[in-house]
Design an enzyme around this catalytic site. Structure first.
Site, mmCIF file in Angstrom:
data_model
loop_
_atom_site.group_PDB
_atom_site.id
_atom_site.type_symbol
_atom_site.label_atom_id
_atom_site.label_comp_id
_atom_site.label_asym_id
_atom_site.label_seq_id
_atom_site.Cartn_x
_atom_site.Cartn_y
_atom_site.Cartn_z
ATOM 1 N N ASP A 99 0.847 -1.189 0.000
ATOM 2 C CA ASP A 99 0.000 0.000 0.000
ATOM 3 C C ASP A 99 0.884 1.241 0.000
ATOM 4 O O ASP A 99 1.762 1.379 0.853
ATOM 5 C CB ASP A 99 -0.905 -0.016 1.238
ATOM 6 C CG ASP A 99 -2.036 0.988 1.122
ATOM 7 O OD1 ASP A 99 -2.326 1.443 0.003
ATOM 8 O OD2 ASP A 99 -2.637 1.317 2.166
ATOM 9 N N HIS A 104 -3.698 13.965 0.826
ATOM 10 C CA HIS A 104 -3.915 13.049 1.953
ATOM 11 C C HIS A 104 -2.727 13.093 2.908
ATOM 12 O O HIS A 104 -2.884 13.210 4.126
ATOM 13 C CB HIS A 104 -4.139 11.621 1.443
ATOM 14 C CG HIS A 104 -4.245 10.591 2.528
ATOM 15 N ND1 HIS A 104 -5.313 10.533 3.397
ATOM 16 C CD2 HIS A 104 -3.400 9.596 2.906
ATOM 17 C CE1 HIS A 104 -5.130 9.522 4.243
ATOM 18 N NE2 HIS A 104 -3.973 8.939 3.977
ATOM 19 N N GLU A 137 -10.546 3.803 3.695
ATOM 20 C CA GLU A 137 -9.692 4.629 2.838
ATOM 21 C C GLU A 137 -10.025 4.300 1.383
ATOM 22 O O GLU A 137 -9.950 3.146 0.963
ATOM 23 C CB GLU A 137 -8.200 4.387 3.121
ATOM 24 C CG GLU A 137 -7.772 4.958 4.473
ATOM 25 C CD GLU A 137 -6.262 4.940 4.719
ATOM 26 O OE1 GLU A 137 -5.555 4.171 4.027
ATOM 27 O OE2 GLU A 137 -5.809 5.685 5.605
ATOM 28 N N GLU A 167 -9.193 3.966 -2.250
ATOM 29 C CA GLU A 167 -7.935 3.788 -2.981
ATOM 30 C C GLU A 167 -8.192 3.120 -4.337
ATOM 31 O O GLU A 167 -9.219 2.468 -4.543
ATOM 32 C CB GLU A 167 -6.950 2.917 -2.187
ATOM 33 C CG GLU A 167 -6.678 3.480 -0.787
ATOM 34 C CD GLU A 167 -5.449 2.912 -0.120
ATOM 35 O OE1 GLU A 167 -4.636 2.265 -0.812
ATOM 36 O OE2 GLU A 167 -5.302 3.125 1.094
ATOM 37 N N ASP A 188 -9.050 0.343 2.060
ATOM 38 C CA ASP A 188 -8.065 -0.017 3.092
ATOM 39 C C ASP A 188 -8.658 0.350 4.460
ATOM 40 O O ASP A 188 -8.427 1.435 4.984
ATOM 41 C CB ASP A 188 -6.761 0.752 2.818
ATOM 42 C CG ASP A 188 -5.714 0.519 3.893
ATOM 43 O OD1 ASP A 188 -5.776 -0.521 4.572
ATOM 44 O OD2 ASP A 188 -4.836 1.390 4.054
ATOM 45 N N ARG A 228 -8.206 3.748 13.417
ATOM 46 C CA ARG A 228 -7.373 4.934 13.656
ATOM 47 C C ARG A 228 -6.796 4.990 15.063
ATOM 48 O O ARG A 228 -5.683 5.478 15.257
ATOM 49 C CB ARG A 228 -8.178 6.205 13.393
ATOM 50 C CG ARG A 228 -8.668 6.355 11.969
ATOM 51 C CD ARG A 228 -7.541 6.400 10.985
ATOM 52 N NE ARG A 228 -8.035 6.665 9.628
ATOM 53 C CZ ARG A 228 -7.320 6.467 8.536
ATOM 54 N NH1 ARG A 228 -6.089 5.991 8.615
ATOM 55 N NH2 ARG A 228 -7.823 6.730 7.361
ATOM 56 N N GLN A 277 -4.012 2.638 15.184
ATOM 57 C CA GLN A 277 -2.937 3.160 14.331
ATOM 58 C C GLN A 277 -2.133 4.242 15.062
ATOM 59 O O GLN A 277 -0.904 4.257 15.008
ATOM 60 C CB GLN A 277 -3.550 3.741 13.053
ATOM 61 C CG GLN A 277 -2.528 4.193 12.018
ATOM 62 C CD GLN A 277 -3.187 4.762 10.750
ATOM 63 O OE1 GLN A 277 -4.408 4.725 10.602
ATOM 64 N NE2 GLN A 277 -2.386 5.284 9.857
ATOM 65 N N LYS A 315 -4.303 -1.983 10.181
ATOM 66 C CA LYS A 315 -4.643 -2.123 8.767
ATOM 67 C C LYS A 315 -4.836 -3.571 8.343
ATOM 68 O O LYS A 315 -5.506 -3.832 7.354
ATOM 69 C CB LYS A 315 -3.498 -1.545 7.914
ATOM 70 C CG LYS A 315 -3.164 -0.089 8.183
ATOM 71 C CD LYS A 315 -4.113 0.819 7.453
ATOM 72 C CE LYS A 315 -3.606 2.258 7.443
ATOM 73 N NZ LYS A 315 -4.467 3.117 6.621
ATOM 74 N N THR A 318 -8.840 -5.771 4.018
ATOM 75 C CA THR A 318 -8.789 -4.815 2.911
ATOM 76 C C THR A 318 -9.737 -5.354 1.847
ATOM 77 O O THR A 318 -9.633 -6.521 1.460
ATOM 78 C CB THR A 318 -7.358 -4.718 2.333
ATOM 79 O OG1 THR A 318 -6.454 -4.393 3.394
ATOM 80 C CG2 THR A 318 -7.269 -3.653 1.254
ATOM 81 N N GLU A 363 -9.982 12.511 7.467
ATOM 82 C CA GLU A 363 -9.824 13.825 6.846
ATOM 83 C C GLU A 363 -11.151 14.571 6.747
ATOM 84 O O GLU A 363 -11.204 15.782 6.911
ATOM 85 C CB GLU A 363 -9.251 13.678 5.438
ATOM 86 C CG GLU A 363 -7.801 13.290 5.373
ATOM 87 C CD GLU A 363 -7.410 13.010 3.938
ATOM 88 O OE1 GLU A 363 -7.054 13.948 3.223
ATOM 89 O OE2 GLU A 363 -7.495 11.838 3.520
HETATM 90 CA CA CA Z 1 -3.991 3.145 2.873
#
Ligand code: CA
Length: 445
Positions: A137, A144, A210, A212, A244, A248, A251, A264, A268, A385
């Site tokens: 990834d 971002h 996420e 992607e 993904d 948080r 993380q 993560k 996925t 975000e």
């Molecule tokens: Ca990612």
């Protein structure tokens, strides 16, 4: 770069009528590949209109010559096709296009072959297109990286290496799941409530998605060999949508000093259809235009073709459907729209950089772009975000924290149990048929 040719002519119609509808996601100009299950068997298929055509059935009827026929016959997923040469992959597209658009083609004229090879998409289950060996990834969106960096490190959002190389980490291939698979909320170590306190273990409270775009690797390189930027496009098979999923709070506690790990690796999601590089030819675009103060990439990461055509015009959209919305039969609520053209690094640059140390990539490996975010608020590709927590999950006085409001009156900072995230993508151009990537969805349970 792949050629723009007769298979992109927007006037060409299929004898399969559903492919000609103006809103068809899979017109004959698209021809995405995937793996579906019908009659209890995994089958390699191409989507056309609301149908899927089994390539194994066509191969058994002698419609493909050696290399393509073998690639289909010997594999239960797309790995064989991803091992084909660029010339063979183009030939596959041309043969499928002819079979599905020429009313005199063997498939168009043979009712019993159609009976055996065509399945309504609504009647089959889609499987993962490839049993991915390795998944990487990246973190290739300037917007971002700047947004997230400024939550982590307000004084120093972008680290000095970021504009010199495509940053990435090795993801977990075993927990890749196909769209529609339920996503279990992970448990893990959650950060201390106060500085100097102790962590706790429990269910993640800050579950995020996420948005992607992923690319499947074709061909592969031998251990010790590299892939030049000039050759990199040949090593890309096609693209897919990726979610993904990210915890948080986990993380924030674990990411230093070695990067994402359990926040993560629990899941996925990937979309089932792979839109080939051949189909994408008319939708290529210049790479991101770097500002004049930005560093020039090192020579192995820059050439004129990548600069002129390394980008890709893919439009992206994320929607959310909560349990309450589902009960009230409300449609999914759009959270953001974005464009893959806003990425700072191209897929070819990511691939070339990945192999620049001699690391061997293999057919069917997945590289994902990292969260696709644009400069505007409505183009931010994750909740972190969109709701903008001042301190990565911990509200601080004066922060720009803004919960999302759903049509039911519900508010979200992060995902609630029962929330379904739906990612969609497509390529459009006034001169072309719009081609879709399909969708990548998953519900948090
Ligand atoms: Ca990612």
């Amino acid at each position: 770069m792949r050629p723009v040719d007769h298979t992109h002519d927007p006037r060409t119609r299929s004898w399969i009528e559903s492919a000609n509808a103006s809103n068809a996601e899979f017109p004959p100009q698209n021809l995405p590949l995937g793996v579906f299950q019908a009659d209890g068997l995994p089958r390699i298929g191409v989507a056309i209109g609301d149908q899927v055509v089994c390539l194994g059935t066509l191969a058994a009827a002698g419609l493909f010559n050696d290399s393509i026929g073998v690639a289909v016959h010997d594999h239960v997923d797309l790995t064989g096709l991803m091992s084909l040469s660029v010339a063979d992959r183009l030939r596959l597209r041309h043969e499928l296009f002819q079979l599905l658009t020429d009313s005199q083609s063997r498939l168009a004229r043979d009712a019993s072959l159609q009976q055996a090879a065509l399945w309504p998409q609504a009647a089959v289950a889609m499987l993962k297109p490839v049993e991915v060996g390795d998944y990487t990834d990246f973190y290739a969106s300037l917007y971002h990286a700047t947004n997230v960096g400024s939550m982590f490190r307000p004084d120093n959002p972008l680290l000095p290496n970021w504009k010199h190389l495509p940053i990435g980490y090795h993801g977990r291939a075993s927990s890749l799941v196909v769209s529609g698979t339920e996503i279990r909320r992970p448990s893990g170590q959650l950060p201390p409530a106060q500085e100097g306190g102790s962590p706790t273990f429990g269910p993640c409270r800050q579950m995020d998605y996420e948005l992607e775009v992923g690319a499947y690797v074709a061909l592969g390189n031998r251990l010790g060999d590299t892939i030049s930027l000039a050759a990199a496009e040949d090593f890309l098979f096609g693209i897919t949508l990726v979610n993904d999923w990210s915890a948080r709070d986990m993380q924030r506690w674990e990411y230093q000093p070695l990067g994402p790990f359990l926040a993560k690796s629990f899941a996925t999601s990937v979309s089932p259809w792979v839109v080939t590089m051949e189909a994408l030819a008319p939708f290529r675009s210049p790479a991101f235009e770097r500002s004049s103060d930005d560093p020039v990439p090192l020579p192995y990461l820059e050439d004129s073709v990548n600069k002129a055509q390394g980008g890709m015009r893919v439009q992206l959209e994320v929607s959310l459907l909560s349990e309450a919305m589902r009960q009230q039969s409300l449609p999914p609520h759009r959270l953001s729209v974005g464009s893959f053209g806003s990425m700072y690094w191209t897929l070819a640059q990511m691939l070339t950089h990945h192999a620049s140390n001699g690391c061997n990539l293999q057919p069917g490996d997945l590289i994902a772009s990292g969260t696709v975010s644009g400069p505007e608020r409505h183009s931010r590709g994750c909740l972190l975000e969109l709701t903008w927590d001042g301190e990565f999950g911990r509200p601080v006085p004066g922060s720009q924290r803004t919960p999302l409001h759903l049509p039911t009156g519900e508010e979200r900072l992060f995902l609630a149990t029962g929330d379904e995230v739906i990612i969609r993508g497509w390529c459009e151009d006034p001169q072309r048929r719009t081609i879709h990537l399909g969708e990548c969805r998953g519900r948090v349970v």
